[in-house]
Design a protein around this motif. Structure first.
Motif, PDB file in Angstrom:
ATOM      1  N   UNK A   1       0.864  -1.164   0.000  1.00 32.72           N
ATOM      2  CA  UNK A   1       0.000   0.000   0.000  1.00 32.72           C
ATOM      3  C   UNK A   1       0.911   1.228   0.000  1.00 32.72           C
ATOM      4  N   UNK A   2       0.670   2.103  -0.932  1.00 35.14           N
ATOM      5  CA  UNK A   2       1.506   3.300  -0.983  1.00 35.14           C
ATOM      6  C   UNK A   2       0.897   4.418  -0.143  1.00 35.14           C
ATOM      7  N   UNK A   3       1.581   5.548  -0.070  1.00 34.81           N
ATOM      8  CA  UNK A   3       1.182   6.662   0.797  1.00 34.81           C
ATOM      9  C   UNK A   3      -0.134   7.287   0.349  1.00 34.81           C
ATOM     10  N   UNK A   4      -0.387   7.350  -0.943  1.00 30.91           N
ATOM     11  CA  UNK A   4      -1.608   7.968  -1.447  1.00 30.91           C
ATOM     12  C   UNK A   4      -2.832   7.150  -1.030  1.00 30.91           C
ATOM     13  N   UNK A   5      -2.726   5.829  -1.127  1.00 30.57           N
ATOM     14  CA  UNK A   5      -3.829   4.973  -0.715  1.00 30.57           C
ATOM     15  C   UNK A   5      -4.070   5.072   0.788  1.00 30.57           C
ATOM     16  N   UNK A   6      -3.014   5.117   1.568  1.00 32.66           N
ATOM     17  CA  UNK A   6      -3.142   5.198   3.023  1.00 32.66           C
ATOM     18  C   UNK A   6      -3.791   6.516   3.439  1.00 32.66           C
ATOM     19  N   UNK A   7      -3.403   7.614   2.803  1.00 32.01           N
ATOM     20  CA  UNK A   7      -3.969   8.907   3.186  1.00 32.01           C
ATOM     21  C   UNK A   7      -5.434   9.018   2.745  1.00 32.01           C
ATOM     22  N   UNK A   8      -5.783   8.439   1.597  1.00 24.28           N
ATOM     23  CA  UNK A   8      -7.177   8.496   1.155  1.00 24.28           C
ATOM     24  C   UNK A   8      -8.054   7.608   2.038  1.00 24.28           C
ATOM     25  N   UNK A   9      -7.475   6.507   2.533  1.00 24.98           N
ATOM     26  CA  UNK A   9      -8.218   5.634   3.422  1.00 24.98           C
ATOM     27  C   UNK A   9      -8.470   6.334   4.762  1.00 24.98           C
ATOM     28  N   UNK A  11      -8.795   9.564   5.203  1.00 24.56           N
ATOM     29  CA  UNK A  11      -9.764  10.634   4.996  1.00 24.56           C
ATOM     30  C   UNK A  11     -11.186  10.089   4.911  1.00 24.56           C
ATOM     31  N   UNK A  12     -11.346   8.872   4.417  1.00 28.00           N
ATOM     32  CA  UNK A  12     -12.687   8.325   4.246  1.00 28.00           C
ATOM     33  C   UNK A  12     -13.281   7.832   5.571  1.00 28.00           C
ATOM     34  N   UNK A  13     -12.438   7.519   6.553  1.00 29.12           N
ATOM     35  CA  UNK A  13     -12.934   7.047   7.844  1.00 29.12           C
ATOM     36  C   UNK A  13     -13.159   8.241   8.760  1.00 29.12           C
ATOM     37  N   UNK A  14     -14.374   8.411   9.258  1.00 21.75           N
ATOM     38  CA  UNK A  14     -14.615   9.532  10.161  1.00 21.75           C
ATOM     39  C   UNK A  14     -13.955   9.286  11.513  1.00 21.75           C
ATOM     40  N   UNK A  15     -13.515  10.364  12.143  1.00 22.23           N
ATOM     41  CA  UNK A  15     -12.867  10.265  13.437  1.00 22.23           C
ATOM     42  C   UNK A  15     -13.879  10.103  14.557  1.00 22.23           C
ATOM     43  N   UNK A  16     -13.356   9.941  15.744  1.00 22.60           N
ATOM     44  CA  UNK A  16     -14.191   9.722  16.925  1.00 22.60           C
ATOM     45  C   UNK A  16     -15.139  10.889  17.158  1.00 22.60           C
ATOM     46  N   UNK A  17     -14.607  12.107  17.120  1.00 16.58           N
ATOM     47  CA  UNK A  17     -15.441  13.281  17.384  1.00 16.58           C
ATOM     48  C   UNK A  17     -16.425  13.541  16.252  1.00 16.58           C
ATOM     49  N   UNK A  18     -16.064  13.176  15.044  1.00 21.95           N
ATOM     50  CA  UNK A  18     -17.001  13.312  13.922  1.00 21.95           C
ATOM     51  C   UNK A  18     -18.175  12.351  14.092  1.00 21.95           C
ATOM     52  N   UNK A  19     -17.896  11.168  14.587  1.00 28.46           N
ATOM     53  CA  UNK A  19     -18.970  10.193  14.835  1.00 28.46           C
ATOM     54  C   UNK A  19     -19.911  10.693  15.929  1.00 28.46           C
ATOM     55  N   UNK A  20     -19.348  11.279  16.977  1.00 26.14           N
ATOM     56  CA  UNK A  20     -20.176  11.814  18.061  1.00 26.14           C
ATOM     57  C   UNK A  20     -21.035  12.962  17.542  1.00 26.14           C
ATOM     58  N   UNK A  21     -20.433  13.862  16.748  1.00 32.02           N
ATOM     59  CA  UNK A  21     -21.187  14.991  16.205  1.00 32.02           C
ATOM     60  C   UNK A  21     -22.316  14.502  15.305  1.00 32.02           C
TER      61      UNK A  21
END
Length: 78
Positions: A1-9, A11-21
């Motif tokens: 897995x290269x860096x571009x795939x890791x960074x896009x992955x 970004x697609x997963x919401x963080x803990x605080x985003x889930x709470x919001x």
């Protein structure tokens, strides 16, 4: 897995605080859909519940009295 795939992955997963919001936004939207009963509806429903409780209480009291009497009669004759 290269860096571009890791960074896009990431970004697609919401963080803990985003889930709470999101959870709070969803909850707020659901609360807006609630239809609260009117005062007369609450009074009518309360009266129905009280009457049903009284009727069931009288039925259980009568059944208990009848069965108690039956047990006493059976024990006297035994």
């Amino acid at each position: 897995m290269n860096m571009a795939e890791a960074s896009s992955e990431k970004k697609s997963k919401p963080g803990f605080f985003q889930k709470i919001a999101k959870s709070f936004r969803d909850t707020r939207g659901e609360v807006k859909k609630i239809v609260w009963p009117t005062k007369s509806s609450i009074i009518n429903n309360t009266i129905v519940v009280i009457v049903c409780c009284v009727i069931i209480g009288i039925f259980i009291w009568g059944l208990d009295a009848l069965l108690s009497w039956l047990v006493q009669v059976l024990l006297r004759n035994a």
